[in-house]
Design a protein around this motif. Sequence first.
Motif, short mmCIF file in Angstrom:
data_model
loop_
_atom_site.label_atom_id
_atom_site.label_comp_id
_atom_site.label_asym_id
_atom_site.label_seq_id
_atom_site.Cartn_x
_atom_site.Cartn_y
_atom_site.Cartn_z
N ALA A 108 0.87 -1.18 0.00
CA ALA A 108 0.00 0.00 0.00
C ALA A 108 0.90 1.23 0.00
CB ALA A 108 -0.91 0.00 1.23
N ALA A 109 0.89 2.00 -1.10
CA ALA A 109 1.81 3.13 -1.22
C ALA A 109 1.33 4.36 -0.45
CB ALA A 109 2.01 3.49 -2.69
N ILE A 110 0.09 4.35 0.01
CA ILE A 110 -0.47 5.41 0.86
C ILE A 110 -1.35 4.78 1.93
CG2 ILE A 110 -0.41 7.31 -0.82
CD1 ILE A 110 -3.37 6.67 -1.43
N HIS A 111 -1.59 5.50 3.03
CA HIS A 111 -2.37 4.93 4.13
C HIS A 111 -3.79 4.60 3.72
CE1 HIS A 111 -3.56 9.23 4.52
NE2 HIS A 111 -4.69 8.73 4.94
N GLY A 112 -4.32 5.32 2.72
CA GLY A 112 -5.70 5.10 2.28
C GLY A 112 -5.93 3.75 1.63
N ASP A 134 0.55 12.60 8.95
CA ASP A 134 0.44 12.58 10.41
C ASP A 134 -1.02 12.26 10.75
OD1 ASP A 134 0.37 13.00 13.11
OD2 ASP A 134 1.12 15.06 13.05
N LEU A 135 -1.31 10.98 10.97
CA LEU A 135 -2.70 10.55 11.15
C LEU A 135 -3.26 10.90 12.52
CD1 LEU A 135 -2.48 7.06 9.38
CD2 LEU A 135 -3.07 9.27 8.41
N LYS A 136 -2.45 11.47 13.37
CA LYS A 136 -2.93 11.92 14.69
C LYS A 136 -3.58 13.30 14.62
CE LYS A 136 -1.88 8.80 17.90
NZ LYS A 136 -2.88 8.27 18.84
N LYS A 137 -3.42 13.99 13.48
CA LYS A 137 -3.99 15.32 13.34
C LYS A 137 -5.51 15.25 13.29
CE LYS A 137 -0.63 18.27 13.27
NZ LYS A 137 -0.58 19.35 14.26
N THR A 144 -8.71 6.64 15.17
CA THR A 144 -8.67 6.40 16.62
C THR A 144 -7.58 5.37 16.90
OG1 THR A 144 -10.27 4.63 16.34
CG2 THR A 144 -11.15 6.86 16.80
N ASP A 145 -7.34 5.12 18.18
CA ASP A 145 -6.36 4.10 18.53
C ASP A 145 -6.75 2.74 17.93
OD1 ASP A 145 -5.01 6.02 19.88
OD2 ASP A 145 -5.28 5.17 21.89
N LYS A 146 -8.06 2.48 17.89
CA LYS A 146 -8.55 1.23 17.32
C LYS A 146 -8.19 1.15 15.83
CE LYS A 146 -12.75 -1.53 16.71
NZ LYS A 146 -14.22 -1.56 16.90
N GLU A 147 -8.34 2.28 15.12
CA GLU A 147 -7.99 2.31 13.70
C GLU A 147 -6.49 2.18 13.50
OE1 GLU A 147 -9.81 2.47 10.74
OE2 GLU A 147 -11.37 1.83 12.12
N ARG A 149 -4.49 0.54 15.37
CA ARG A 149 -4.11 -0.85 15.64
C ARG A 149 -4.18 -1.69 14.37
NH1 ARG A 149 -1.18 -2.55 18.62
NH2 ARG A 149 -2.13 -4.60 18.46
N LYS A 150 -5.08 -1.35 13.45
CA LYS A 150 -5.25 -2.15 12.23
C LYS A 150 -3.98 -2.16 11.37
CE LYS A 150 -10.26 -1.45 11.90
NZ LYS A 150 -11.36 -0.88 11.08
N PHE A 151 -3.19 -1.08 11.47
CA PHE A 151 -1.97 -1.01 10.66
C PHE A 151 -0.96 -2.09 11.05
CE2 PHE A 151 -3.54 3.35 10.03
CZ PHE A 151 -3.41 3.47 8.65
N PHE A 152 -1.09 -2.62 12.26
CA PHE A 152 -0.14 -3.65 12.70
C PHE A 152 -0.45 -5.00 12.06
CE2 PHE A 152 0.41 -0.38 15.92
CZ PHE A 152 1.79 -0.29 15.93
N GLY A 153 -1.47 -5.04 11.19
CA GLY A 153 -1.70 -6.22 10.38
C GLY A 153 -0.68 -6.34 9.26
#
Length: 383
Positions: A108-112, A134-137, A144-147, A149-153
Motif C-alpha cells: 500500500a503506497a499510501i495509508h488510504g 500525520d494521522l494523529k492530526k 482512533t487508537d482502534k484504527e 491498531r489495524k496497521f499492525f496487520g
Amino acid sequence: MKKKILIRIGSLRHGGAEKVLVTFLKNLPKDKYEIDLLLNLHSGKYLKEVPSWVNILYLNKGEMITTNRIQDLPVKAFRVLYQKILKMFPQILYQFILKGKKYDIEFAAIHGMRDEILNSPLKFSKKLIWIHNDLKKTEFHNYTDKEFRKFFGFDKIMVISEKIKQDFETIAITEEEKDKIVRIYNPLDTKEILSKSKLELKNYNFDKRAKTFVSVGTVFPQKGFDRLLKAHKRLLYEGLNHKILILGDGYDFENLKNLKKELGVAGTVTLLGFTDNPYPYFKKADFYILSSRYEGFPTVLFEAITLKKKIIATDVSGVREMLEEGKLGLIVDNSENGIYEGMKKALQNDPIFDTYTESLINYNMPFDLENSVKIITEIIDTI
C-alpha cells in the motif's frame, strides 16, 4: 526468480506521495522485480514517468472529477460504486483484473490503501505500507487508537518522519509490533532538482521591485493557501509590498481563485497551476513558504533546502525535524497569524534569515536517493 509485487495507490496525480513512489520506481533495478502498479484511477501527471517495465493496471480511466455538474454525476457515481464493490468483494478484483496472479508482496503506497491490502485474498503474501501523513492530526479524526491498531496487520510499516514513528510506537503493544515500524526518508533526487533548477523559466516574470514568496503543492485545504492569501492581504494593507506565487492544481483551485478575487489581490498573487518543473521558480523566488495545516513529512522543504532557499514553515509534522528545530529556517505558529508574522519578519529584513542562509551553505543533506532506495529494497528482499 523475480519477486512479484503488487503496489496500490489511488492515482498518479501531482501529490507528494505520488511523486515519491514514481521516484522510487525509477530507481529500482528492472531485472530484480516483477511489479504490477494498480491505480484506482488511471490519471495523473506522473503516469508518463513510470518506467516502461512496470505493468500499470487500473479500475477506472479518465481524469479525476472534482465538480458536481449534473453531466458528471453518472460517471462519478459509477466509479464510487465500482470501487466499493471491488473493495467489498476483493476476490472479484484478484480473479478478473489481476488475472489470478499470486504476489510475494502487496504494498500500500499510501495509508488510504490499508484495507484494500489487508483484505487481500492472498493470505501468504507479505504486506507493506507507506505512511506519508500525520494521522494523529484532527483532520484524520477517524484514526482512533482502534484504527491505528489495524496497521499492525502489515509486516512492515514504513513512515516518513520521527513524529509519525513515535505515534505508532505509542500504540504498539509488543516489541514485535515496534519492530515493524521503520522510518525512511523519502527518496529524493537532489541531482535532478539542481539540474532542473537551471532550466528556463516559463510564463512568469519576477518583479525585481517586490520580494516573492513561492509555495508549491496540490491545491486543497491541507496546504493552507487560503491562509497564505489572507496573511498576504494584511501585509499589503500595512504597506509591505510583495508577491505570492503558488504552483499547483487540485480540487480547491477554483475556490482559491475566488478568494483571490474577493481579497482584491489579483495584481499580487499568481496561481500558475501545475508545472512538472517548479525548481526554476524556487531558485528565482526570495522565499519558500509552507503554509500547510498538516503534513506527514513535507518533501517540498527538502527541495527548498537543496536549493538553499530562505524558508518559512508552519509548525506541522516533520518540519522541526527537517529544519533542525529552526536552525535552517523560520518555524511559525500553525495559523494564519503565524504565517503573517513570519512573512512580516521576512519583509522587514529580519537578520535571522541571514543566519539561515549561512547554515544552509554548510549543510550536509541527511538523506540520499540511493540510500533511501537501498533501505526500501532491503525491506522488500528480507520481509
